[in-house]
Design an enzyme around this catalytic site. Structure first.
Site, short mmCIF file in Angstrom:
data_model
loop_
_atom_site.label_atom_id
_atom_site.label_comp_id
_atom_site.label_asym_id
_atom_site.label_seq_id
_atom_site.Cartn_x
_atom_site.Cartn_y
_atom_site.Cartn_z
N HIS A 287 61.43 5.55 33.47
CA HIS A 287 60.00 5.29 33.67
C HIS A 287 59.89 4.07 34.59
CE1 HIS A 287 55.81 5.20 33.05
NE2 HIS A 287 55.73 5.10 31.75
N LYS B 24 49.80 30.17 31.69
CA LYS B 24 50.02 31.61 31.92
C LYS B 24 51.48 31.85 32.28
CE LYS B 24 45.33 32.12 33.73
NZ LYS B 24 44.58 32.30 34.98
N ARG C 209 55.03 13.47 35.50
CA ARG C 209 55.51 13.14 34.15
C ARG C 209 55.89 14.46 33.49
NH1 ARG C 209 53.06 9.26 29.50
NH2 ARG C 209 54.09 7.77 30.87
C1 NCD Z 1 55.54 5.02 27.22
C2 NCD Z 1 55.95 6.37 27.70
O1 NCD Z 1 55.16 7.32 27.76
O2 NCD Z 1 57.10 6.47 28.06
N1 NCD Z 1 54.21 4.72 27.38
C3 NCD Z 1 53.73 4.37 28.62
O3 NCD Z 1 53.96 5.00 29.62
N2 NCD Z 1 53.02 3.22 28.68
C4 NCD Z 1 56.08 4.70 25.89
C5 NCD Z 1 55.67 5.52 24.71
O4 NCD Z 1 55.16 6.62 24.82
O5 NCD Z 1 55.92 5.04 23.60
#
Ligand code: NCD
Length: 316
Positions: free
Chosen positions: A136, A86, A108
């Site tokens: 990550h 929304k 994320r």
């Molecule tokens: C990765 C990501 O999302 O960064 N996957 C994960 O977290 N295991 C790599 C990917 O998406 O290829």
């Protein structure tokens, strides 16, 4: 706390001692995972919220499993069924969630730097579960842990990170992570899949996988991040496989060097299907170790040293 920080945002914030501490703690939590009832009360009374603005299978399930094994409460937030649709901003969403009382937020997001922004807005600990092309860190920690289990200390070990480096947060995180542990890191990719500048990256690079393959201790493969590519970066996926894929012939040359991949894999593109099932391909161990690593991270950030006093968070 990790490296004096309340948050885990980037591998760049950790030094070798912090990483060693985390990996050692991971070992204890791996032992918990082997018990008949794999649960400890370490985070009882703590609440962790998931804020996943991008797709995820293993990272999300892994964090959830880690939180449950530590007896934390969790708050699920699914972007597709929330007020984000929304038009609610990230900041308003975060403030709504924190108003309900959370100790940790796992983020994320497709935008690099989003978890850093969230960390500026809240008192809770923020953990980066992947931001755009940027970082990550928990993936890197589970990769270091898995590699170390198989090949011991990583000093002077040769690690190749192969494939779509340009669009990969795992590549950026892992180049830093493996280099901090003393490994030699070589990026292997066509020119179009390497970042335009590698200034500040602690790496070497080559466009020829066959040039380095006999020398490797770890061959780390990346998925083609088609969702992030704006131009045609390779003539075809088939051609990419021929030049940069880990096919049977190249996998034979690796001997017993480790084959790693963060998942999700595209069999037949970066890795031949048969190669992904070899005993030195440790993808399922990476997934299993991910739970223990995330238990260690959640415990260090939300557990030890921090306690609830009169309903407020205070340093014990
Ligand atoms: C990765 C990501 O999302 O960064 N996957 C994960 O977290 N295991 C790599 C990917 O998406 O290829």
């Amino acid at each position: 706390m990790i490296g004096g920080e309340r948050h885990l945002l980037s591998m760049a914030d950790l030094d070798r001692d912090d990483i060693e501490q985390l990996l050692n703690l991971t070992e204890s939590f791996a032992e918990v995972g082997e018990r008949s009832i794999p649960k400890v009360p370490a985070l009882r009374g703590k609440t962790i919220a998931w804020l996943f603005y991008e797709d995820s299978t293993r990272t999300r399930l892994s964090f959830e499993t880690a939180a449950k094994r530590l007896s934390a409460d969790t708050m699920n937030f699914s972007v597709s069924s929330s007020s984000v649709n929304k038009g609610e901003s990230l900041r308003d969403t975060v403030e709504t969630i924190t108003a309900m009382g959370v100790d940790g937020i796992v983020v994320r997001h497709r935008a690099a730097g989003a978890p850093h922004r969230v960390a500026q807005w809240v008192d809770a600990s923020v953990i980066n579960a992947g931001d755009g092309w940027h970082q990550h860190p928990t993936q890197s920690l589970l990769d270091l842990y898995t590699a170390r289990e198989h090949i011991g200390e990583l000093d002077a070990k040769h690690v190749a990170i192969v494939g779509d480096v340009k669009h990969s947060r795992v590549a950026r995180s892992n180049a830093v992570a493996f280099a901090k542990m003393g490994a030699r890191v070589t990026l292997v990719a066509p020119r179009t899949l390497l970042p335009a500048h590698l200034d500040g990256w602690p790496v070497e690079f080559t466009h020829d996988l066959d040039e380095v393959i006999d020398d490797l201790d770890v061959c780390y493969l990346l998925r083609m991040q088609l969702e992030r590519q704006t131009d045609a970066v390779v003539p075809s996926l088939r051609e990419f496989h021929t030049e940069f894929g880990l096919d049977v012939r190249r996998a034979d040359r690796l001997g017993d060097a480790l084959i790693m991949h963060p998942g999700p894999m595209n069999r037949g593109v970066e890795i031949a299907g048969e190669v992904a099932d070899r005993p030195n391909a440790v993808m399922t161990e990476q997934v299993a170790n991910g739970v223990s690593v995330r238990m260690a991270v959640l415990f260090l950030l939300l557990g030890s040293g921090l306690d609830i006093v009169d309903g407020k968070r205070a340093v014990a």
